[in-house]
Design a protein around this motif. Structure first.
Motif, PDB file in Angstrom:
ATOM      1  N   UNK A 116       0.845  -1.192   0.000  1.00 26.72           N
ATOM      2  CA  UNK A 116       0.000   0.000   0.000  1.00 26.72           C
ATOM      3  C   UNK A 116       0.881   1.243   0.000  1.00 26.72           C
ATOM      4  N   UNK A 117       0.257   2.344  -0.343  1.00 20.46           N
ATOM      5  CA  UNK A 117       0.940   3.639  -0.321  1.00 20.46           C
ATOM      6  C   UNK A 117       0.036   4.624   0.415  1.00 20.46           C
ATOM      7  N   UNK A 118       0.617   5.369   1.354  1.00 27.20           N
ATOM      8  CA  UNK A 118      -0.131   6.421   2.047  1.00 27.20           C
ATOM      9  C   UNK A 118       0.336   7.763   1.514  1.00 27.20           C
ATOM     10  N   UNK A 119      -0.641   8.585   1.132  1.00 29.90           N
ATOM     11  CA  UNK A 119      -0.339   9.887   0.537  1.00 29.90           C
ATOM     12  C   UNK A 119      -0.979  10.983   1.385  1.00 29.90           C
ATOM     13  N   UNK A 120      -0.173  11.949   1.781  1.00 32.37           N
ATOM     14  CA  UNK A 120      -0.645  13.062   2.601  1.00 32.37           C
ATOM     15  C   UNK A 120      -0.988  14.242   1.693  1.00 32.37           C
ATOM     16  N   UNK A 121      -2.230  14.694   1.773  1.00 33.50           N
ATOM     17  CA  UNK A 121      -2.665  15.908   1.077  1.00 33.50           C
ATOM     18  C   UNK A 121      -3.270  16.825   2.127  1.00 33.50           C
ATOM     19  N   UNK A 122      -2.518  17.846   2.490  1.00 32.33           N
ATOM     20  CA  UNK A 122      -2.841  18.771   3.557  1.00 32.33           C
ATOM     21  C   UNK A 122      -3.103  17.984   4.826  1.00 32.33           C
ATOM     22  N   UNK A 123      -4.330  17.961   5.379  1.00 31.21           N
ATOM     23  CA  UNK A 123      -4.600  17.230   6.628  1.00 31.21           C
ATOM     24  C   UNK A 123      -5.094  15.813   6.384  1.00 31.21           C
ATOM     25  N   UNK A 124      -5.324  15.461   5.142  1.00 30.08           N
ATOM     26  CA  UNK A 124      -5.898  14.159   4.824  1.00 30.08           C
ATOM     27  C   UNK A 124      -4.834  13.208   4.295  1.00 30.08           C
ATOM     28  N   UNK A 125      -4.793  12.021   4.901  1.00 32.62           N
ATOM     29  CA  UNK A 125      -3.872  10.973   4.453  1.00 32.62           C
ATOM     30  C   UNK A 125      -4.722   9.868   3.839  1.00 32.62           C
ATOM     31  N   UNK A 126      -4.473   9.563   2.570  1.00 29.48           N
ATOM     32  CA  UNK A 126      -5.231   8.512   1.898  1.00 29.48           C
ATOM     33  C   UNK A 126      -4.357   7.289   1.654  1.00 29.48           C
ATOM     34  N   UNK A 127      -5.036   6.170   1.502  1.00 24.78           N
ATOM     35  CA  UNK A 127      -4.370   4.880   1.328  1.00 24.78           C
ATOM     36  C   UNK A 127      -4.808   4.291  -0.005  1.00 24.78           C
ATOM     37  N   UNK A 128      -3.842   3.813  -0.760  1.00 21.03           N
ATOM     38  CA  UNK A 128      -4.142   3.127  -2.017  1.00 21.03           C
ATOM     39  C   UNK A 128      -3.199   1.939  -2.153  1.00 21.03           C
ATOM     40  N   UNK A 129      -3.564   1.026  -3.031  1.00 25.90           N
ATOM     41  CA  UNK A 129      -2.696  -0.118  -3.294  1.00 25.90           C
ATOM     42  C   UNK A 129      -1.577   0.295  -4.239  1.00 25.90           C
ATOM     43  N   UNK A 130      -0.418  -0.261  -4.024  1.00 27.20           N
ATOM     44  CA  UNK A 130       0.669  -0.098  -4.983  1.00 27.20           C
ATOM     45  C   UNK A 130       0.432  -1.109  -6.107  1.00 27.20           C
ATOM     46  N   UNK A 131       1.197  -1.014  -7.161  1.00 28.46           N
ATOM     47  CA  UNK A 131       1.057  -2.005  -8.234  1.00 28.46           C
ATOM     48  C   UNK A 131       1.423  -3.401  -7.702  1.00 28.46           C
ATOM     49  N   UNK A 132       2.407  -3.471  -6.806  1.00 25.81           N
ATOM     50  CA  UNK A 132       2.782  -4.748  -6.185  1.00 25.81           C
ATOM     51  C   UNK A 132       1.612  -5.297  -5.362  1.00 25.81           C
ATOM     52  N   UNK A 133       0.927  -4.406  -4.616  1.00 27.73           N
ATOM     53  CA  UNK A 133      -0.230  -4.819  -3.818  1.00 27.73           C
ATOM     54  C   UNK A 133      -1.368  -5.307  -4.690  1.00 27.73           C
ATOM     55  N   UNK A 134      -1.631  -4.608  -5.794  1.00 26.23           N
ATOM     56  CA  UNK A 134      -2.708  -5.010  -6.703  1.00 26.23           C
ATOM     57  C   UNK A 134      -2.388  -6.348  -7.352  1.00 26.23           C
ATOM     58  N   UNK A 135      -1.126  -6.567  -7.705  1.00 29.23           N
ATOM     59  CA  UNK A 135      -0.717  -7.849  -8.288  1.00 29.23           C
ATOM     60  C   UNK A 135      -0.925  -8.989  -7.298  1.00 29.23           C
ATOM     61  N   UNK A 136      -0.541  -8.766  -6.037  1.00 32.24           N
ATOM     62  CA  UNK A 136      -0.711  -9.800  -5.005  1.00 32.24           C
ATOM     63  C   UNK A 136      -2.193 -10.098  -4.807  1.00 32.24           C
ATOM     64  N   UNK A 137      -3.000  -9.044  -4.747  1.00 27.98           N
ATOM     65  CA  UNK A 137      -4.443  -9.217  -4.573  1.00 27.98           C
ATOM     66  C   UNK A 137      -5.039  -9.969  -5.765  1.00 27.98           C
ATOM     67  N   UNK A 138      -4.656  -9.600  -6.968  1.00 29.91           N
ATOM     68  CA  UNK A 138      -5.159 -10.281  -8.163  1.00 29.91           C
ATOM     69  C   UNK A 138      -4.802 -11.758  -8.139  1.00 29.91           C
TER      70      UNK A 138
END
Length: 147
Positions: A80-102
């Motif tokens: 996963x990757x956590x991205x900080x945008x001002x006060x909000x931190x969002x979480x998304x899958x990395x390409x490695x994470x998506x491959x593992x999930x698939x």
């Protein structure tokens, strides 16, 4: 001790089945180096992401503390990757994470389906799905009334 009601016996069976299913799924998912909880978290991120940690916690059955530790591990493993945008931190899958999930998704889907396909007819599965969906919606309504 008082005699159990039919409703309490149904609830106990559901709890026991969920526990057994989680134990078996954890064992099954070892081949993908995942736990059932991690698999669930990754599915939610893949489906609804990017998500905040709070949004994610509302969608899964992991406690806030547990989800923090799990996300740290998934991030360390670069799933996963956590991205900080001002006060909000969002979480998304990395390409490695998506491959593992698939890789794990179809196998886990077939494994979970086997619990029902091995012992219930198609008609029984449909009936069970309809019934458990009604019970779940009733539970959701009870939660909304208590908020």
């Amino acid at each position: 001790m008082k005699k159990n009601t039919r409703g309490s016996l149904i609830w106990l069976r559901l709890v026991r089945f969920t526990h057994q299913s989680n134990l078996l799924s954890n064992e099954f998912l070892k081949q993908f180096d995942l736990t059932t909880a991690q698999f669930d978290v990754m599915i939610q991120i893949s489906t609804y992401g990017p998500l905040t940690q709070r949004e994610l916690a509302e969608k899964v059955t992991v406690t806030q503390g547990g989800i923090s530790r799990m996300l740290a591990r998934l991030e360390k493993e670069q799933l996963i990757h956590r991205k900080q945008e001002w006060k909000t931190k969002t979480i998304s899958l990395t390409s490695k994470g998506q491959e593992k999930l698939d890789l794990a998704f179809e196998a886990q889907l077939a494994f979970q389906s086997s619990f029902f396909e091995d012992c219930l007819t198609e008609k029984e599965q449909k009936t069970l799905l309809d019934l458990i969906s009604r019970v779940q919606k009733n539970g959701e309504q009870k939660i909304q009334r208590n908020e």
